[in-house]
Write a protein that holds these residues in place. Sequence first.
Motif, short mmCIF file in Angstrom:
data_model
loop_
_atom_site.label_atom_id
_atom_site.label_comp_id
_atom_site.label_asym_id
_atom_site.label_seq_id
_atom_site.Cartn_x
_atom_site.Cartn_y
_atom_site.Cartn_z
N ASP A 135 60.27 66.96 98.78
CA ASP A 135 61.44 66.08 98.34
C ASP A 135 62.42 66.37 99.50
O ASP A 135 63.15 67.20 99.71
CB ASP A 135 62.21 66.83 97.24
N ARG A 136 62.22 65.29 100.43
CA ARG A 136 63.33 65.18 101.55
C ARG A 136 64.53 65.49 101.49
O ARG A 136 65.25 66.20 102.19
CB ARG A 136 62.89 64.05 102.43
N THR A 137 65.05 65.06 100.36
CA THR A 137 66.62 65.14 100.20
C THR A 137 67.14 66.73 99.82
O THR A 137 67.89 67.02 100.28
CB THR A 137 67.27 64.13 98.94
N GLU A 138 66.12 67.29 98.98
CA GLU A 138 66.47 68.58 98.75
C GLU A 138 66.04 69.55 99.83
O GLU A 138 66.86 70.43 100.04
CB GLU A 138 65.17 69.13 97.46
N SER A 139 64.91 69.31 100.63
CA SER A 139 64.99 69.91 102.00
C SER A 139 66.08 69.96 102.94
O SER A 139 66.68 70.85 103.52
CB SER A 139 63.59 69.51 102.69
N ALA A 140 66.58 68.66 103.05
CA ALA A 140 67.93 68.45 104.14
C ALA A 140 69.08 69.30 103.54
O ALA A 140 69.74 69.94 104.04
CB ALA A 140 68.00 66.93 104.21
N ARG A 141 69.05 68.96 102.25
CA ARG A 141 70.51 69.57 101.51
C ARG A 141 70.25 71.08 101.70
O ARG A 141 71.39 71.75 102.11
CB ARG A 141 70.38 69.39 100.18
N PHE A 142 69.36 71.88 101.60
CA PHE A 142 68.96 73.28 101.94
C PHE A 142 69.36 73.70 103.20
O PHE A 142 70.24 74.71 103.42
CB PHE A 142 67.54 73.64 101.59
N PHE A 143 69.03 72.97 104.17
CA PHE A 143 69.30 73.05 105.44
C PHE A 143 70.74 72.75 105.84
O PHE A 143 71.46 73.91 106.56
CB PHE A 143 68.72 72.17 106.49
N GLN A 144 71.46 71.86 105.18
CA GLN A 144 72.93 71.63 105.39
C GLN A 144 73.70 72.93 104.59
O GLN A 144 74.60 73.45 105.37
CB GLN A 144 73.27 70.26 104.49
N GLU A 145 73.28 73.33 103.48
CA GLU A 145 73.96 74.29 102.97
C GLU A 145 73.72 75.63 103.59
O GLU A 145 74.86 76.45 104.03
CB GLU A 145 73.36 74.49 101.43
N ILE A 146 72.54 76.08 104.09
CA ILE A 146 72.27 77.31 104.58
C ILE A 146 72.90 77.41 105.94
O ILE A 146 73.48 78.64 106.36
CB ILE A 146 70.77 77.98 104.57
N PHE A 147 72.70 76.44 106.76
CA PHE A 147 72.93 76.38 108.17
C PHE A 147 74.20 75.85 108.65
O PHE A 147 74.71 75.61 109.68
CB PHE A 147 71.81 75.90 109.08
N GLU A 148 74.83 75.33 107.53
CA GLU A 148 76.26 74.31 107.75
C GLU A 148 75.90 73.27 108.80
O GLU A 148 76.65 73.08 109.80
CB GLU A 148 77.18 75.36 108.23
N ALA A 149 74.73 72.66 108.64
CA ALA A 149 74.33 71.37 109.52
C ALA A 149 74.84 70.40 108.98
O ALA A 149 75.27 70.02 107.76
CB ALA A 149 72.70 71.35 109.49
N ALA A 150 75.15 69.38 109.84
CA ALA A 150 75.74 68.18 109.77
C ALA A 150 74.67 67.01 108.97
O ALA A 150 73.69 67.10 109.83
CB ALA A 150 76.53 67.65 110.77
N SER A 151 75.09 66.36 108.14
CA SER A 151 74.43 65.24 107.72
C SER A 151 74.40 64.15 109.03
O SER A 151 75.12 64.22 109.71
CB SER A 151 75.02 64.47 106.46
N ARG A 160 74.84 83.12 101.61
CA ARG A 160 74.23 82.12 100.75
C ARG A 160 72.86 82.39 100.17
O ARG A 160 72.40 81.98 99.20
CB ARG A 160 74.46 80.81 101.35
N LEU A 161 71.86 82.86 101.14
CA LEU A 161 70.65 82.97 100.88
C LEU A 161 70.68 84.04 99.76
O LEU A 161 69.79 83.80 98.69
CB LEU A 161 69.74 83.60 101.88
N ARG A 162 71.28 85.00 99.67
CA ARG A 162 71.57 85.86 98.57
C ARG A 162 72.03 85.62 97.61
O ARG A 162 71.40 85.70 96.31
CB ARG A 162 72.22 87.36 99.09
N ASP A 163 73.12 84.59 97.72
CA ASP A 163 73.69 84.03 96.18
C ASP A 163 72.68 83.20 95.77
O ASP A 163 72.91 82.94 94.32
CB ASP A 163 75.02 83.45 96.85
N LYS A 164 71.90 82.27 96.21
CA LYS A 164 71.13 81.58 95.68
C LYS A 164 69.86 82.33 95.33
O LYS A 164 69.03 81.45 94.69
CB LYS A 164 70.67 80.44 96.79
N GLY A 165 69.52 83.59 95.58
CA GLY A 165 68.34 84.06 95.24
C GLY A 165 67.22 83.68 95.87
O GLY A 165 66.25 83.71 95.44
#
Length: 128
Positions: A14-30, A81-86
């Motif tokens: 799921d490319r959207t889910e994977s991109a969102r994960f990277f954005q959230e964890i690494f504070e990466a820009a869309s 964030r990794l810990r908070d997300k489990g």
Amino acid sequence: MPVTFNHTIVAARDRTESARFFQEIFEAASAPSWGPFTNVLLDGGVLIQFADLPVEAYPEIQNQHYAFLVDDALFDRAYRRLRDKGVEHWADPQMRRPGETNTGHGGRGVYFRDPAGHFLEMITTPYL
């Protein structure tokens, strides 16, 4: 012109889910996305392009390893964030030290998986 790393394509279920994960964890820009890609932009202009693989043709994704160099402040925020997300994580690539970080190579590091199962590494000091 010197050689620099510009972009890579990362297989996803799921490319959207994977991109969102990277954005959230690494504070990466869309980034603008097109065709089969959902894009994320890292500092230095490096583009990560997530692409869905058809399950019929590729029932299993060949897991890859991707390592990201971050500063101490981002490491702290991303690790929280990794810990908070489990998100399961390890101090070592052999996964023998779950729930820990390491202090190898003079910095800190941690290993974890993204939604597609790729093995990610986050470090604060480069190996060389």
